[in-house]
Write a protein that holds these residues in place. Sequence first.
Motif, PDB file in Angstrom:
ATOM      1  N   ASP A 116      17.597 -29.871 -15.878  1.00 43.81           N
ATOM      2  CA  ASP A 116      17.243 -28.459 -15.803  1.00 43.81           C
ATOM      3  C   ASP A 116      15.747 -28.287 -15.558  1.00 43.81           C
ATOM      4  O   ASP A 116      15.337 -27.481 -14.718  1.00 43.81           O
ATOM      5  N   LEU A 137      19.312 -23.238 -15.995  1.00 44.87           N
ATOM      6  CA  LEU A 137      20.678 -23.237 -15.472  1.00 44.87           C
ATOM      7  C   LEU A 137      21.675 -23.683 -16.545  1.00 44.87           C
ATOM      8  O   LEU A 137      22.863 -23.746 -16.294  1.00 44.87           O
ATOM      9  N   LYS A 187      22.658 -22.172 -19.240  1.00 44.21           N
ATOM     10  CA  LYS A 187      23.526 -21.125 -19.787  1.00 44.21           C
ATOM     11  C   LYS A 187      24.895 -21.106 -19.108  1.00 44.21           C
ATOM     12  O   LYS A 187      25.824 -20.528 -19.606  1.00 44.21           O
ATOM     13  N   LYS A 188      25.009 -21.775 -17.983  1.00 48.85           N
ATOM     14  CA  LYS A 188      26.290 -21.871 -17.274  1.00 48.85           C
ATOM     15  C   LYS A 188      26.878 -23.272 -17.440  1.00 48.85           C
ATOM     16  O   LYS A 188      27.579 -23.775 -16.567  1.00 48.85           O
ATOM     17  N   GLU A 189      26.549 -23.952 -18.532  1.00 52.63           N
ATOM     18  CA  GLU A 189      27.050 -25.302 -18.835  1.00 52.63           C
ATOM     19  C   GLU A 189      26.663 -26.327 -17.764  1.00 52.63           C
ATOM     20  O   GLU A 189      27.351 -27.308 -17.558  1.00 52.63           O
ATOM     21  N   VAL A 192      26.477 -25.728 -14.488  1.00 55.36           N
ATOM     22  CA  VAL A 192      26.933 -25.369 -13.142  1.00 55.36           C
ATOM     23  C   VAL A 192      25.705 -24.883 -12.382  1.00 55.36           C
ATOM     24  O   VAL A 192      24.947 -24.051 -12.859  1.00 55.36           O
ATOM     25  N   GLY A 193      25.493 -25.414 -11.218  1.00 52.99           N
ATOM     26  CA  GLY A 193      24.331 -25.054 -10.416  1.00 52.99           C
ATOM     27  C   GLY A 193      23.218 -26.081 -10.491  1.00 52.99           C
ATOM     28  O   GLY A 193      22.276 -26.018  -9.720  1.00 52.99           O
TER      29      GLY A 193
END
Length: 154
Positions: A50, A62, A64-66, A68-69
């Motif tokens: 991250d 990123l 907070k979306k586990e 993803v991204g």
Amino acid sequence: MAAYREERDSSEASQNSAYCYNYISFCLSGDGAAVLLRALQPVENLEIMDKLRTKGKEGNSLLKKEGVGLCNGPSKLCQALGIKKDTVNKVDLCHSNDIWLEKGETIDDSRIVKCKRININYAEEWKDKPLRFYIKGNIFNSVKDKKAESAMSG
């Protein structure tokens, strides 16, 4: 094809080596054979990835979306892993302490989507060959091929 490009760009191209352009590819064996990694599912060191992806800027995380991204595209993958052309290009994967491959979990063949690659219209007879693979339903894949997925049994 990237494998062709690697052979053309380097007279020293060898098997078991990593080649880094704006993505990472691995020349594993044979003439002009390569595996291009375009995404991965991060399973450890997400905080480090991250920071590399967001350059440590507060509020841009990123996570907070586990995750993803973090790694769902070739450039994102290289950024998250800190892969740069000047550090891993032509590195021998069998002997490197900087980059290597590890055996992961076994995925049943029935879960593997096989489809044509993305944005390679220049590749003439290769543009429609099913040379792209990903795990059906995996949220870490950047682009899904709904037609190929619906053609799968199950």
